[in-house]
Scaffold this active site. Structure first.
Site, mmCIF file in Angstrom:
data_model
loop_
_atom_site.group_PDB
_atom_site.id
_atom_site.type_symbol
_atom_site.label_atom_id
_atom_site.label_comp_id
_atom_site.label_asym_id
_atom_site.label_seq_id
_atom_site.Cartn_x
_atom_site.Cartn_y
_atom_site.Cartn_z
ATOM 1 N N ASN A 82 0.812 -1.210 0.000
ATOM 2 C CA ASN A 82 0.000 0.000 0.000
ATOM 3 C C ASN A 82 0.848 1.263 0.000
ATOM 4 O OD1 ASN A 82 -2.528 -1.272 -0.004
ATOM 5 N ND2 ASN A 82 -2.442 -1.604 2.198
ATOM 6 N N HIS A 83 0.411 2.266 -0.742
ATOM 7 C CA HIS A 83 1.046 3.579 -0.783
ATOM 8 C C HIS A 83 0.142 4.604 -0.106
ATOM 9 C CE1 HIS A 83 3.729 2.767 -4.581
ATOM 10 N NE2 HIS A 83 3.720 1.741 -3.740
ATOM 11 N N LYS A 84 0.733 5.671 0.356
ATOM 12 C CA LYS A 84 -0.025 6.804 0.881
ATOM 13 C C LYS A 84 -0.802 7.433 -0.283
ATOM 14 C CE LYS A 84 0.769 10.798 3.938
ATOM 15 N NZ LYS A 84 0.307 11.933 3.099
ATOM 16 N N MET A 85 -2.101 7.659 -0.091
ATOM 17 C CA MET A 85 -2.942 8.047 -1.217
ATOM 18 C C MET A 85 -3.717 9.347 -1.004
ATOM 19 S SD MET A 85 -4.465 4.353 -2.465
ATOM 20 C CE MET A 85 -5.243 4.003 -0.864
ATOM 21 N N ALA A 90 0.497 9.255 -5.552
ATOM 22 C CA ALA A 90 0.780 8.133 -4.654
ATOM 23 C C ALA A 90 2.214 7.647 -4.807
ATOM 24 C CB ALA A 90 -0.189 6.982 -4.932
#
Length: 206
Positions: A82-85, A90
């Site tokens: 998961n990436h910061k969105m 991102a």
């Protein structure tokens, strides 16, 4: 006779492409129940290679119940993917350093879906992909090439990309009875004595 030894790595004589999965796992954050098997066309040790983005510092677990059937090429995507969105992009600038580490997100800023949990007696077809934090209920069947993006109720057949319910295996009332039965928790001698009842269409449990 009471069936194969649950602690045997390769329970089928002269065949090393199918294993009782718990006996080859090395990652303490992957927990597998007795008699769950993994069948791989090339190498059963591909299983852990196919648990992707499973980083120790995140701490999420992959938990798989008893008597599951996992086919070749099944992939589990864990929370490390998961990436910061919540920004315009991102893109993970911080991982490349050289001044970009100044935007390193805090752990609590990253999306976290929790542990991925597969119940008991679950059949996952070849090349299926299970996304982070998904819970798959007891007795579910995941079709080949399915991408599972959300929780799967017990005794439900799911297929497609994204995975959608195809049908329930039994009536709601029967599913409730089977979840109370929990045959996978019986002693192995009782399971062996009741194989015809567990596998036959005329079972007294149905």
């Amino acid at each position: 006779m009471k069936g194969p030894d649950k602690d045997e790595k390769y329970p089928m004589s002269q065949y090393n492409r199918l294993c009782f999965l718990k006996n080859i796992i090395t990652n303490p954050n992957i927990i597998v129940g007795d008699y769950t098997y993994y069948d791989d066309f090339k190498d059963v040790y591909n299983f852990e290679r196919n648990v992707k983005y499973h980083f120790d510092f995140i701490g999420d677990k992959l938990i798989i119940g008893k008597f599951c059937m996992i086919a070749s090429g099944v992939t589990f995507i864990m929370n490390g993917a998961n990436h910061k969105m919540d920004g315009i992009t991102a893109y993970p600038f911080n991982i490349f350093g050289n001044g970009w580490e100044k935007v390193t997100p805090k752990m609590e800023e990253l999306p976290f879906k929790g542990d991925t949990i597969v119940g008991n007696d679950v059949w996952i077809g070849s090349n299926a992909t299970i996304m982070p934090g998904v819970h798959i209920g007891d007795g579910a069947i995941i079709a080949t090439n399915t991408t599972v993006t959300r929780d799967v109720p017990p005794y439900t057949v799911v297929g497609g990309n994204p995975g959608k319910e195809i049908r329930k295996r039994f009536s709601p009332e029967k599913i409730e009875e089977l979840l109370e039965l929990k045959w996978w928790d019986w002693k192995i001698e009782r399971i062996t004595e009741n194989l015809h009842e567990l596998t036959g269409p005329q079972s007294r449990f149905l």
